[in-house]
Design an enzyme around this catalytic site. Sequence first.
Site, PDB file in Angstrom:
ATOM      1  N   CYS A  82      37.593 -80.605  74.897  1.00 52.86           N
ATOM      2  CA  CYS A  82      36.651 -81.508  74.245  1.00 52.86           C
ATOM      3  C   CYS A  82      36.206 -82.554  75.267  1.00 52.86           C
ATOM      4  O   CYS A  82      36.903 -82.805  76.257  1.00 52.86           O
ATOM      5  CB  CYS A  82      37.375 -82.194  73.090  1.00 52.86           C
ATOM      6  SG  CYS A  82      36.411 -83.417  72.223  1.00 52.86           S
ATOM      7  N   THR A 139      36.433 -85.612  74.908  1.00 57.94           N
ATOM      8  CA  THR A 139      37.502 -86.625  74.924  1.00 57.94           C
ATOM      9  C   THR A 139      38.564 -86.254  75.964  1.00 57.94           C
ATOM     10  O   THR A 139      39.073 -87.123  76.678  1.00 57.94           O
ATOM     11  CB  THR A 139      38.151 -86.721  73.526  1.00 57.94           C
ATOM     12  OG1 THR A 139      37.127 -87.009  72.580  1.00 57.94           O
ATOM     13  CG2 THR A 139      39.207 -87.791  73.472  1.00 57.94           C
ATOM     14  N   HIS A 186      37.314 -87.199  79.311  1.00 59.68           N
ATOM     15  CA  HIS A 186      37.443 -88.651  79.549  1.00 59.68           C
ATOM     16  C   HIS A 186      38.864 -88.990  80.017  1.00 59.68           C
ATOM     17  O   HIS A 186      39.064 -89.796  80.922  1.00 59.68           O
ATOM     18  CB  HIS A 186      37.157 -89.457  78.280  1.00 59.68           C
ATOM     19  CG  HIS A 186      35.747 -89.348  77.797  1.00 59.68           C
ATOM     20  ND1 HIS A 186      34.682 -89.250  78.647  1.00 59.68           N
ATOM     21  CD2 HIS A 186      35.234 -89.315  76.541  1.00 59.68           C
ATOM     22  CE1 HIS A 186      33.559 -89.162  77.945  1.00 59.68           C
ATOM     23  NE2 HIS A 186      33.879 -89.193  76.663  1.00 59.68           N
ATOM     24  N   HIS A 192      43.400 -81.481  71.808  1.00 60.94           N
ATOM     25  CA  HIS A 192      43.553 -81.708  70.364  1.00 60.94           C
ATOM     26  C   HIS A 192      42.891 -80.633  69.503  1.00 60.94           C
ATOM     27  O   HIS A 192      43.087 -80.597  68.306  1.00 60.94           O
ATOM     28  CB  HIS A 192      43.025 -83.087  69.975  1.00 60.94           C
ATOM     29  CG  HIS A 192      41.570 -83.271  70.269  1.00 60.94           C
ATOM     30  ND1 HIS A 192      41.126 -83.894  71.416  1.00 60.94           N
ATOM     31  CD2 HIS A 192      40.475 -82.884  69.606  1.00 60.94           C
ATOM     32  CE1 HIS A 192      39.815 -83.877  71.428  1.00 60.94           C
ATOM     33  NE2 HIS A 192      39.383 -83.274  70.343  1.00 60.94           N
ATOM     34  N   GLU A 193      42.077 -79.770  70.105  1.00 57.25           N
ATOM     35  CA  GLU A 193      41.430 -78.722  69.309  1.00 57.25           C
ATOM     36  C   GLU A 193      42.319 -77.485  69.397  1.00 57.25           C
ATOM     37  O   GLU A 193      42.602 -77.009  70.491  1.00 57.25           O
ATOM     38  CB  GLU A 193      40.035 -78.437  69.870  1.00 57.25           C
ATOM     39  CG  GLU A 193      39.148 -79.669  69.788  1.00 57.25           C
ATOM     40  CD  GLU A 193      37.788 -79.485  70.452  1.00 57.25           C
ATOM     41  OE1 GLU A 193      37.472 -78.366  70.894  1.00 57.25           O
ATOM     42  OE2 GLU A 193      37.055 -80.473  70.529  1.00 57.25           O
ATOM     43  N   ILE A 209      28.510 -79.918  70.661  1.00 56.00           N
ATOM     44  CA  ILE A 209      28.397 -80.287  69.243  1.00 56.00           C
ATOM     45  C   ILE A 209      26.940 -80.256  68.789  1.00 56.00           C
ATOM     46  O   ILE A 209      26.633 -79.850  67.669  1.00 56.00           O
ATOM     47  CB  ILE A 209      29.104 -81.638  68.969  1.00 56.00           C
ATOM     48  CG1 ILE A 209      30.603 -81.452  69.248  1.00 56.00           C
ATOM     49  CG2 ILE A 209      28.876 -82.097  67.527  1.00 56.00           C
ATOM     50  CD1 ILE A 209      31.471 -82.655  69.030  1.00 56.00           C
ATOM     51  N   ILE A 235      28.797 -90.960  62.305  1.00 57.86           N
ATOM     52  CA  ILE A 235      29.748 -89.853  62.147  1.00 57.86           C
ATOM     53  C   ILE A 235      30.947 -90.084  63.048  1.00 57.86           C
ATOM     54  O   ILE A 235      30.831 -90.102  64.277  1.00 57.86           O
ATOM     55  CB  ILE A 235      29.108 -88.499  62.551  1.00 57.86           C
ATOM     56  CG1 ILE A 235      27.893 -88.180  61.688  1.00 57.86           C
ATOM     57  CG2 ILE A 235      30.149 -87.361  62.479  1.00 57.86           C
ATOM     58  CD1 ILE A 235      28.181 -87.864  60.248  1.00 57.86           C
TER      59      ILE A 235
END
Length: 364
Positions: free
Chosen positions: A38, A40, A43, A66-67, A180, A294
């Site tokens: 991701c 994130t 980063h 995290h995915e 996304i 969102i």
Amino acid sequence: MKAVVKTNPGIGAEFLDVENPKPGKRDAIVKVQATSICGTDVHIYEWNEWAQKRIGKDKLPQVLGHEVAGEVCEVGSDVKKIKTGDYVSAETHIYDPRDLTALLGQFHIGERMKILGVDTDGAFAEYIKVPEAVCWINDRAIPPEIASIQEPLGNATYAVLGEDNDVAGRSMAVIGDGPIALLAIGVARTCGATPIFHIGKYDFNMEIGKKMGSDHQLYANKEFDRVGYIRDHTGGYGVDIVLDMAGSPQALEEGFKVLRRGGRFTAFGIPAKSPLMIDYADGIVFKGAQVHGISGRKIFDTWYRVRNLLASGRLDVSPVITHLFTLEDYRKGFDLMMERPRKSAKIVLFPDKDEFERAKERRL
Ligand code: ZN
């Protein structure tokens, strides 16, 4: 177990042997079948200003990611909802039931909320510990590499559908060409939005956007009257819905301009610098615009819809998955994610080599 661990406050991460996670009373241990990279994670990998502030060097070492999709292999003593053998993914917003927002059913934006892989050890490993409350049981019709990207697909779905789910026959502009944004085009098309304008920069991703169902491709980095073009192609009104997935000053300026009176502006892109100037009077007030931020997905309404869209085969997200690697090859994935012009969209990693081979075969 093997894991990709952020060890130092600087760029990069290491592939290390670490101790297997042990479940707390209300946790599940999930054997990771697929885990996707991701923005994130990038980063944190780059250790940019956000990561330095949000995580901080005192919290290192930390497992990234995290995915995820995988199989539950152990549960804590108080776990009731799920059992060993369940095929699950994880909602990354670990909500706190004490928050007012949780009491009101807005679980995804709680004050005390923690984020999987940001506040906890993540999924770039053979096993991950996930609180039962955020485990989501997958439909077995959805293969792991697709099930893993349900988290960003959930962002896209929530952004497209908004609070009223009223998108059929509505015109939409999607600004941005990250994964996304591309997923959002697919959801918008599947749910009946039309026409769909895609504003992006990079050929590679604009092509994927076309495959996902965009009707018009407009380049943000070329001299062209995008606002005039969109008005011309919407009877002079502008679009019903704008999804900003770029967060740049140009995206915001053009986004509010192409929004029709009474339309919905959905804000998802994160500006490099905030606060940011917008035309408040003409862009929002006199237009009677709705602005919808969102952060995450509706728990679990979005997950439920995403599962049905995927399991039915009506929504095909495979064009957005551009690369598969073994977990060990995570560096290749991160390099591709950071490359500009973009040459990738969603990248999925596999801790298990057999699973990796099976996923490659499914792609053929
Ligand atoms: Zn994510």
